[in-house]
Design a protein around this motif. Sequence first.
Motif, PDB file in Angstrom:
ATOM      1  N   GLY A  56      11.371  -3.974   0.065  1.00  0.00           N
ATOM      2  CA  GLY A  56      11.535  -2.562  -0.241  1.00  0.00           C
ATOM      3  C   GLY A  56      11.050  -2.201  -1.629  1.00  0.00           C
ATOM      4  N   VAL A  57      11.276  -3.091  -2.581  1.00  0.00           N
ATOM      5  CA  VAL A  57      10.823  -2.841  -3.950  1.00  0.00           C
ATOM      6  C   VAL A  57       9.307  -2.630  -3.993  1.00  0.00           C
ATOM      7  CG1 VAL A  57      10.440  -4.010  -6.164  1.00  0.00           C
ATOM      8  CG2 VAL A  57      12.731  -3.906  -5.196  1.00  0.00           C
ATOM      9  N   VAL A  58       8.566  -3.459  -3.262  1.00  0.00           N
ATOM     10  CA  VAL A  58       7.108  -3.330  -3.235  1.00  0.00           C
ATOM     11  C   VAL A  58       6.694  -2.003  -2.597  1.00  0.00           C
ATOM     12  CG1 VAL A  58       4.967  -4.272  -2.309  1.00  0.00           C
ATOM     13  CG2 VAL A  58       6.712  -5.805  -3.206  1.00  0.00           C
ATOM     14  N   VAL A  59       7.275  -1.701  -1.461  1.00  0.00           N
ATOM     15  CA  VAL A  59       6.888  -0.493  -0.735  1.00  0.00           C
ATOM     16  C   VAL A  59       7.207   0.758  -1.544  1.00  0.00           C
ATOM     17  CG1 VAL A  59       7.328   0.892   1.323  1.00  0.00           C
ATOM     18  CG2 VAL A  59       7.100  -1.589   1.511  1.00  0.00           C
ATOM     19  N   TRP A  60       8.433   0.855  -2.060  1.00  0.00           N
ATOM     20  CA  TRP A  60       8.826   2.075  -2.785  1.00  0.00           C
ATOM     21  C   TRP A  60       8.130   2.171  -4.133  1.00  0.00           C
ATOM     22  CZ3 TRP A  60      10.294   4.977   0.735  1.00  0.00           C
ATOM     23  CH2 TRP A  60      11.165   4.578   1.746  1.00  0.00           C
ATOM     24  N   GLY A  61       7.920   1.039  -4.792  1.00  0.00           N
ATOM     25  CA  GLY A  61       7.190   1.082  -6.059  1.00  0.00           C
ATOM     26  C   GLY A  61       5.767   1.566  -5.869  1.00  0.00           C
ATOM     27  N   ARG A  62       5.144   1.078  -4.813  1.00  0.00           N
ATOM     28  CA  ARG A  62       3.778   1.516  -4.505  1.00  0.00           C
ATOM     29  C   ARG A  62       3.756   2.991  -4.120  1.00  0.00           C
ATOM     30  NH1 ARG A  62      -1.307   0.729  -5.932  1.00  0.00           N
ATOM     31  NH2 ARG A  62      -2.797   0.793  -4.210  1.00  0.00           N
ATOM     32  N   LEU A  63       4.702   3.398  -3.297  1.00  0.00           N
ATOM     33  CA  LEU A  63       4.734   4.790  -2.845  1.00  0.00           C
ATOM     34  C   LEU A  63       5.031   5.750  -3.984  1.00  0.00           C
ATOM     35  CD1 LEU A  63       6.537   4.620   0.622  1.00  0.00           C
ATOM     36  CD2 LEU A  63       4.153   5.257   0.169  1.00  0.00           C
ATOM     37  N   CYS A  64       5.830   5.333  -4.951  1.00  0.00           N
ATOM     38  CA  CYS A  64       6.151   6.266  -6.034  1.00  0.00           C
ATOM     39  C   CYS A  64       4.938   6.507  -6.924  1.00  0.00           C
ATOM     40  CB  CYS A  64       7.361   5.803  -6.831  1.00  0.00           C
ATOM     41  SG  CYS A  64       7.078   4.535  -8.063  1.00  0.00           S
ATOM     42  N   ASP A  65       3.969   5.601  -6.912  1.00  0.00           N
ATOM     43  CA  ASP A  65       2.686   5.858  -7.578  1.00  0.00           C
ATOM     44  C   ASP A  65       1.781   6.729  -6.717  1.00  0.00           C
ATOM     45  OD1 ASP A  65       3.046   4.651 -10.014  1.00  0.00           O
ATOM     46  OD2 ASP A  65       1.940   2.826  -9.548  1.00  0.00           O
ATOM     47  N   ARG A  66       1.895   6.592  -5.400  1.00  0.00           N
ATOM     48  CA  ARG A  66       0.987   7.295  -4.490  1.00  0.00           C
ATOM     49  C   ARG A  66       1.453   8.699  -4.145  1.00  0.00           C
ATOM     50  NH1 ARG A  66      -2.425   3.645  -1.754  1.00  0.00           N
ATOM     51  NH2 ARG A  66      -3.425   5.512  -0.901  1.00  0.00           N
ATOM     52  N   ILE A  67       2.740   8.853  -3.786  1.00  0.00           N
ATOM     53  CA  ILE A  67       3.226  10.160  -3.333  1.00  0.00           C
ATOM     54  C   ILE A  67       4.177  10.819  -4.312  1.00  0.00           C
ATOM     55  CG2 ILE A  67       2.980   9.432  -0.917  1.00  0.00           C
ATOM     56  CD1 ILE A  67       6.031   9.180  -0.775  1.00  0.00           C
TER      57      ILE A  67
END
Length: 377
Positions: A56-67
Amino acid sequence: MNNRHFLWLAISLLMFPQIAQTLYSPALGDIGRVFNVGPQAAAQTLSVYFLAFAVGVVVWGRLCDRIGRRPAMLAGLAIYAIATLLGLRVSSFNGLLLAQMLAAFGAAVGSVVTQTVLRDRFKGAELAQVFSLVGIALAASPAIGLFSGAGLVQAFGYRGVLGALLLLATLLWLWSVYALPETRAEQPPHVCLFETSGRMLRDPGIWRSALWIASFNVALFSYYSLGPFMFQRLGVDASVFGYSGVILALGSGFGAWLNRRLLTGGFKALQLIRLAGGIALLGGVGVWSLQGSVAFVLPMLLVVLAFGLAIPNILGAALAHYADRLGTAGALLGLMYYLLIGAGLMLAGWFQALGETLIACSTVALLLTIKPGKAIV
């Protein structure tokens, strides 16, 4: 939103994953009883939690840069609430584990996205001071989790804990809808995940920070994972384990307060981490020597004090060279240390040896302070 109100929300969101983990700990004995599984299997619910948390850390960290930070936070909290609702309805231990995995995936948003928001808003010495304040607030999390969890389990069993977590996630979601600002830059630079991961994997400072964070976290959470069964073996009522969280919170709070005072007094982060490692080792030896008595909780105070002293310094400096990609870098760092935490807790759950686990973790933390180079100053 002024900084005070912003910090209240940020601290609450950061406390959420830790409260969720420690609130669950007193329920392990009831889970073992209801689903007819042994201590090793019941303790693995926390290990599974950390491993799914890492994803989850990877997914949300990536998404917070993207969206953006705000939509990522709202999505993660919503997933956590849905997963907890599923956990209330399952009838098998494997089903509960799957619900825990999904819940952990959602809860990870409270860690990585909130840290990213704080790093967006504060820099340098101000950021270190903010993380010290966060450390003081986080010290209350184990007390809230263990004390509340013990009461809920006594009254309603493990389902009482899940119900409380569902309510907490819903309230945080509503608060974030109302008050969480978007702190991402209007036009963030394009960040390549693979380029960033390659750079971080080659960075000894990142590895050192990940191992430090994992060592202190495994030391802390091994108590929450193994403690209920130690109290059972000693013939002590399970509610006492919940009350022990209040005592341990005092140690963690004092550690975070001491960290802030020593930073103000001119101490360097590395000096404080080294001091924390030594204190944790002393506490681990004490727990090992007193594990035949409830008195083992007293030296455990030193371990949680060390956690409160070390973690703000590690987190404050870990991504100083990745300011242009905080979400993605924070996600990858989180993946590294949560995988290490999950593996460490899995081993601790298997061996059921709290004192030896604490000694091993603190020894690793101390060895990492030898010739750190430019990893941390």
